[in-house]
Design an enzyme around this catalytic site. Structure first.
Site, mmCIF file in Angstrom:
data_model
loop_
_atom_site.group_PDB
_atom_site.id
_atom_site.type_symbol
_atom_site.label_atom_id
_atom_site.label_comp_id
_atom_site.label_asym_id
_atom_site.label_seq_id
_atom_site.Cartn_x
_atom_site.Cartn_y
_atom_site.Cartn_z
ATOM 1 N N LYS A 42 -33.763 8.824 21.367
ATOM 2 C CA LYS A 42 -33.543 8.655 19.952
ATOM 3 C C LYS A 42 -32.567 9.844 19.472
ATOM 4 C CE LYS A 42 -34.141 5.231 19.545
ATOM 5 N NZ LYS A 42 -33.508 4.197 20.390
ATOM 6 N N LYS A 101 -27.714 9.170 33.111
ATOM 7 C CA LYS A 101 -28.575 9.409 31.675
ATOM 8 C C LYS A 101 -30.000 9.867 32.112
ATOM 9 C CE LYS A 101 -30.984 6.442 28.592
ATOM 10 N NZ LYS A 101 -31.045 4.984 27.937
ATOM 11 N N HIS A 103 -33.776 11.562 30.298
ATOM 12 C CA HIS A 103 -34.510 11.917 28.805
ATOM 13 C C HIS A 103 -35.626 13.195 29.530
ATOM 14 C CE1 HIS A 103 -33.185 9.103 26.304
ATOM 15 N NE2 HIS A 103 -33.924 8.223 26.603
ATOM 16 N N SER A 133 -36.668 7.446 14.078
ATOM 17 C CA SER A 133 -36.086 6.541 14.991
ATOM 18 C C SER A 133 -36.869 6.127 16.128
ATOM 19 C CB SER A 133 -34.831 7.040 15.584
ATOM 20 O OG SER A 133 -34.062 6.424 16.277
ATOM 21 N N THR A 222 -16.434 5.093 18.645
ATOM 22 C CA THR A 222 -17.481 5.204 18.874
ATOM 23 C C THR A 222 -18.454 5.572 17.535
ATOM 24 O OG1 THR A 222 -16.969 7.658 18.726
ATOM 25 C CG2 THR A 222 -17.277 6.638 20.700
ATOM 26 N N SER A 223 -17.597 4.949 16.284
ATOM 27 C CA SER A 223 -18.334 4.910 15.169
ATOM 28 C C SER A 223 -19.428 4.130 14.749
ATOM 29 C CB SER A 223 -17.226 4.439 14.005
ATOM 30 O OG SER A 223 -16.944 2.836 14.102
ATOM 31 N N PHE A 224 -20.394 4.335 14.048
ATOM 32 C CA PHE A 224 -21.528 3.410 14.092
ATOM 33 C C PHE A 224 -21.247 2.000 13.947
ATOM 34 C CE2 PHE A 224 -25.085 1.590 12.062
ATOM 35 C CZ PHE A 224 -26.301 1.944 12.685
ATOM 36 N N MET A 227 -19.640 0.362 17.127
ATOM 37 C CA MET A 227 -20.686 0.288 18.139
ATOM 38 C C MET A 227 -21.850 -0.729 17.878
ATOM 39 S SD MET A 227 -21.320 4.271 19.700
ATOM 40 C CE MET A 227 -22.739 3.799 20.825
ATOM 41 N N PHE A 250 -31.376 -1.987 17.568
ATOM 42 C CA PHE A 250 -31.274 -0.597 18.303
ATOM 43 C C PHE A 250 -30.345 0.242 17.394
ATOM 44 C CE2 PHE A 250 -29.189 2.337 21.031
ATOM 45 C CZ PHE A 250 -30.223 2.760 21.906
ATOM 46 N N MET A 251 -29.349 -0.056 17.120
ATOM 47 C CA MET A 251 -28.240 0.501 16.095
ATOM 48 C C MET A 251 -28.952 0.272 14.836
ATOM 49 S SD MET A 251 -25.770 1.528 18.416
ATOM 50 C CE MET A 251 -24.817 2.056 17.057
ATOM 51 N N LYS A 253 -29.838 2.621 11.780
ATOM 52 C CA LYS A 253 -29.099 3.377 10.569
ATOM 53 C C LYS A 253 -28.292 4.433 11.043
ATOM 54 C CE LYS A 253 -32.845 2.706 6.925
ATOM 55 N NZ LYS A 253 -33.439 3.584 5.816
HETATM 56 P P1 A3P Z 1 -31.506 5.528 14.037
HETATM 57 O O1 A3P Z 1 -32.845 4.677 14.680
HETATM 58 O O2 A3P Z 1 -31.873 6.664 13.338
HETATM 59 O O3 A3P Z 1 -30.535 4.558 13.630
HETATM 60 P P2 A3P Z 1 -30.506 6.815 21.505
HETATM 61 O O4 A3P Z 1 -29.176 6.359 21.977
HETATM 62 O O5 A3P Z 1 -30.630 8.203 21.966
HETATM 63 O O6 A3P Z 1 -31.639 6.093 21.885
HETATM 64 O O7 A3P Z 1 -30.369 7.085 19.981
HETATM 65 C C1 A3P Z 1 -30.599 5.907 18.950
HETATM 66 C C2 A3P Z 1 -30.113 6.598 17.662
HETATM 67 O O8 A3P Z 1 -28.645 6.971 17.505
HETATM 68 C C3 A3P Z 1 -30.245 5.444 16.518
HETATM 69 O O9 A3P Z 1 -30.706 6.310 15.441
HETATM 70 C C4 A3P Z 1 -28.945 4.838 16.556
HETATM 71 O O10 A3P Z 1 -28.792 4.021 15.319
HETATM 72 C C5 A3P Z 1 -27.969 6.334 16.563
HETATM 73 N N1 A3P Z 1 -26.808 6.002 16.613
HETATM 74 C C6 A3P Z 1 -26.186 5.042 18.114
HETATM 75 N N2 A3P Z 1 -25.038 5.406 17.988
HETATM 76 C C7 A3P Z 1 -24.715 5.861 16.849
HETATM 77 C C8 A3P Z 1 -23.373 6.140 16.205
HETATM 78 N N3 A3P Z 1 -22.352 5.799 16.712
HETATM 79 N N4 A3P Z 1 -23.417 6.935 15.020
HETATM 80 C C9 A3P Z 1 -24.431 7.348 14.692
HETATM 81 N N5 A3P Z 1 -25.656 7.011 15.061
HETATM 82 C C10 A3P Z 1 -25.712 6.483 16.217
#
Ligand code: A3P
Length: 290
Positions: A42, A101, A103, A133, A222-224, A227, A250-251, A253
């Site tokens: 996360k 990838k 973790h 998250s 790659t903007s939120f 994506m 998943f996406m 906030k």
């Molecule tokens: P939130 O749950 O706080 O929204 P991972 O990919 O390591 O599992 O991480 C997921 C977290 O990264 C989620 O956080 C997700 O929304 C956020 N995330 C993914 N893509 C993003 C982006 N382009 N900009 C900002 N945050 C992003």
């Protein structure tokens, strides 16, 4: 040595699979041009994968829209029930240069990545937002245990009783190794603050030249928001019995400082106490708001 039973299992699984010998030959090893993308869960894994993949494709983002993220950057230690392929199996059939990838905490990274001097990109996110998250992720990810009440998850996270163990160990473990390997250590908060700067940094590290228009395109891709609506990045290709996105997307906030909406004053104090015990002057510095 291992913080949790889960971590021990991940380690054993990975090592055993890597080193199983068939006919005297290892059937899986890192390749020297593999790019290892490490994060605590996360922390922006999917986000940085999209950036790295776009850079490796020379900024041609249309090429990133053909295959789901999890197939473009297979998850090293993923070992789902059959018939689904394991991360190692997916990696084996991927042409070079591969994005990998993981973790895993640094001390559990399979040694062949280090022996081959592979490039590594690590992204760290402040613990408070990561915890929130991760809590919502536990709610929607049907392969993880139910998180229970937030108060309980808060304690489990702080004491490292979650999958992939302690956040403190993770971010400091990778940080300590960054000068010893070809590693770029990034922060989620910096990516939020100035994605163009961080993408430029990544491109330089990966030895790719991308012009200003290409960087702008990657920032947009790659903007939120983009994506979030991109089925090749938002994990909507997974069925609801794996990721139930009606519980929490998943996406979700994608913000810095969301922790303020859920932490109580007492929890914040307890967090700071624990944080100061684990983190020292030599640890990475985190921002919890921008
Ligand atoms: P939130 O749950 O706080 O929204 P991972 O990919 O390591 O599992 O991480 C997921 C977290 O990264 C989620 O956080 C997700 O929304 C956020 N995330 C993914 N893509 C993003 C982006 N382009 N900009 C900002 N945050 C992003």
């Amino acid at each position: 040595m291992y913080k949790t039973q889960r971590e021990t299992e991940i380690h054993k699984g990975c090592r055993v699979k890597e080193w199983i010998k068939e006919g005297g030959r290892c059937w899986w090893r890192a390749r020297s041009d593999d790019i290892l993308i490490g994060t605590y869960p996360k922390s922006g894994t999917t986000w940085v994968i999209e950036m790295v993949d776009g850079i490796m494709k020379g900024g041609n983002t249309s090429l990133c829209l053909q295959i789901p993220s999890m197939a473009r950057a297979p998850f090293l230690e993923l070992n789902p029930p059959k018939p689904f392929p394991s991360g190692l199996e997916m990696l084996q059939s991927l042409p070079s240069p591969r994005l990998v990838k993981t973790h895993l905490p640094f001390h559990l990274v399979p040694p062949s990545f280090l022996e081959q001097n592979c490039k590594m990109v690590y992204v760290a996110r402040n613990a408070k937002d990561t915890m929130v998250s991760y809590y919502h992720f536990h709610r929607m990810n049907k392969r993880l245990p139910e998180p229970g009440k937030w108060e309980q998850f808060f304690e489990n996270f702080l004491t490292g009783k979650v999958a992939w163990g302690s956040w403190f160990d993770h971010v400091t473990g990778w940080w300590k190794e960054k000068e010893n390997h070809q590693m770029l250590y990034l922060f989620y908060e910096d990516m939020k603050e100035n994605p163009a700067r961080e993408i430029t940094k990544l491109a330089k590290f990966l030895g790719k030249e991308i012009d200003k228009a290409g960087i702008d395109k990657l920032v947009d891709h790659t903007s939120f928001q983009n994506m979030r609506h991109n089925p090749m990045a938002n994990h909507s290709t997974l069925p609801a019995n794996i990721f139930d996105q009606s519980v929490s997307p998943f996406m979700r906030k994608g913000e810095v400082g969301d922790w303020k909406n859920i932490f109580t004053v007492a929890q914040n104090e307890r967090f700071e106490e624990e944080y100061n015990q684990w983190m020292s002057r030599l640890s990475p510095r985190f921002r919890t708001e921008l």
